[in-house]
Design an enzyme around this catalytic site. Structure first.
Site, PDB file in Angstrom:
ATOM      1  N   SER A  56       0.797  -1.219   0.000  1.00  0.00           N
ATOM      2  CA  SER A  56       0.000   0.000   0.000  1.00  0.00           C
ATOM      3  C   SER A  56       0.829   1.268   0.000  1.00  0.00           C
ATOM      4  O   SER A  56       1.886   1.324   0.620  1.00  0.00           O
ATOM      5  CB  SER A  56      -0.906   0.004   1.246  1.00  0.00           C
ATOM      6  N   CYS A  57       0.307   2.226  -0.724  1.00  0.00           N
ATOM      7  CA  CYS A  57       0.720   3.626  -0.651  1.00  0.00           C
ATOM      8  C   CYS A  57       1.985   3.991  -1.426  1.00  0.00           C
ATOM      9  O   CYS A  57       2.942   3.228  -1.496  1.00  0.00           O
ATOM     10  CB  CYS A  57       0.899   4.089   0.791  1.00  0.00           C
ATOM     11  N   ASP A  58       1.919   5.174  -1.990  1.00  0.00           N
ATOM     12  CA  ASP A  58       3.056   5.818  -2.631  1.00  0.00           C
ATOM     13  C   ASP A  58       3.014   7.285  -2.228  1.00  0.00           C
ATOM     14  O   ASP A  58       1.964   7.931  -2.335  1.00  0.00           O
ATOM     15  CB  ASP A  58       2.977   5.693  -4.153  1.00  0.00           C
TER      16      ASP A  58
END
Length: 418
Positions: free
Chosen positions: A5-7
């Site tokens: 998850s997530c950038d």
């Protein structure tokens, strides 16, 4: 399911256009999770007061700063946000040699919110997080589920002058100052040999575990990372693609460029599937302290089918009702033990409307195309107006008290167009 998850991204001069810092993040979370956007005003507290975070209660400070947060509706902390001093913070899940399984403590998302409430600079945010980490630790399930999804955290933090990358493993940590150019992070350790701050026992702990021989040059990512996992490899792909997208616009990075990066599906940055992009944020912070920062949030899943709506810190701001989820207080299944025995409806008004229009976009090609075009047009109009404030300042702050909420209402109106 392999959670990933997530950038998070930050660009500073000379990578940006003008003397501005541009911050951006996609929050990738379980596809059925609601993300709300909420505002909390600056507040004073009495001696001895406590603050109840997601799982534990900690000591409150005398004064907290005003914050705007994009957060999973079930927990206290936030995935990302900004404060009145134009400090921006986003966190990432990271996994390494040190086990992330442990007792309930502060979530990384709690630390994001605590840093924003307590720090007036990016470097001070690093200090706030690491001091709390030392005192209370990090731990607890990061999903509204009994599965026990846990991780360590990295943080990308910016203010008007610089950015900091902070990476943690249990209570140990390293931090790197970023003074120019761009930086992105994606679920893997990225600090190598340039370490500007660190936990005093971090190197000795690694040596005692046999991860470092005490003689070769210390490389935080090499020492604390897994040797190889599918999760890290997948995150590495997104990291490389994100870096390429930043490089493509190097010297000309703007809010629009950052939004395009967050909308990019080919790279995996705009994530789809069981884990998907459930909320997005882009902030534009002029280096000139006389000018306001503008913080754009979607408050809805999939930035490709969402509108980035502007928020500016001014006095007398009103609660963001249309993007605030229902509250269940002490009866919330998250608060009652055993936790997560049920899931209440956490959908806010905009989420409900967006869920319906997303189905239309999927099932009615022509109508969906028109709605999407109207959403983009609304976003463009808002950004044009915000450019005036970014360039000359805010002359009538009272007109901006309901800026975000009015933008949400305009977005909902676009959904109803045939």
């Amino acid at each position: 399911m392999l959670p990933s998850s997530c950038d998070t991204f930050v660009a500073l001069p000379p990578s940006t256009e003008g003397q501005r810092i541009v911050f951006g993040k996609n929050s990738d979370r379980p596809c059925d999770e609601v993300q709300e956007v909420v505002y909390f005003p600056a507040t004073d507290y009495g001696a001895g007061e406590k603050v109840e975070c997601t799982y534990i209660e900690i000591e409150q400070v005398q004064h907290t700063y005003a914050v705007v947060l994009s957060k999973p509706a079930w927990l206290w902390g936030a995935e990302m946000g900004a404060n009145e001093h134009q400090v921006c913070v986003g966190n990432e899940a990271v996994w390494g040699r040190e086990s992330a399984d442990g007792d309930e403590a502060l979530l990384g998302m709690d630390l994001v919110r605590l840093a924003l409430e307590r720090a007036d600079t990016a470097e001070r945010a690093v200090d706030v997080i690491t001091e709390l980490l030392e005192k209370y630790g990090q731990g607890g399930s990061c999903m509204e589920d009994e599965c026990g999804f846990t991780y360590h955290n990295s943080f990308l933090i910016s203010d008007r002058t610089e950015a900091w990358l902070l990476e943690t493993s249990g209570k140990y940590w390293a931090a790197e100052r970023v003074e120019e150019g761009y930086r992105n992070i994606s679920n893997q350790y990225g600090i190598t040999t340039k370490i500007d701050k660190e936990h005093p026992g971090m190197r000795e702990y690694a040596r005692s575990k046999g991860w470092w021989d005490g003689e070769t040059q210390f490389n935080f990512a090499t020492v604390y990372s897994f040797m190889t996992t599918a999760r890290i490899e997948e995150a590495g792909n997104r990291y490389c693609e994100g870096k390429k997208l930043l490089e493509k616009s190097n010297g000309h990075i703007t809010a629009e460029v950052m939004m395009d990066i967050l909308r990019d599906k080919d790279s995996g940055i705009n994530m789809e599937g069981m884990f998907m992009t459930t909320g997005s944020m882009v902030s534009v912070i002029p280096k000139d302290p006389a000018l306001p920062g503008v913080h754009y949030f979607t408050a809805t899943p999939d930035p490709e089918r969402s509108v980035f709506k502007p928020f500016i810190f001014v006095k007398h701001l009103k609660p963001l009702k249309e993007t605030t989820s229902p509250s269940y207080g002490a009866d919330d299944p998250v608060k009652r033990k055993p936790r997560f025995q049920s899931k209440p409806d956490r959908k806010h008004e905009l989420f409900v409307k967006h869920e319906l229009v997303a189905a239309i976009i999927d099932s009615h090609k022509e109508r969906g195309k028109k709605i999407t075009e109207s959403m983009r047009q609304l976003e463009k109009e808002k950004m044009t107006k915000m450019e005036e404030h970014l360039s000359v300042g805010v002359e009538e702050p009272d007109f901006l008290v309901n800026l975000f909420s009015e933008s949400v209402k305009e977005e909902i109106a676009v959904y109803g167009k045939r």
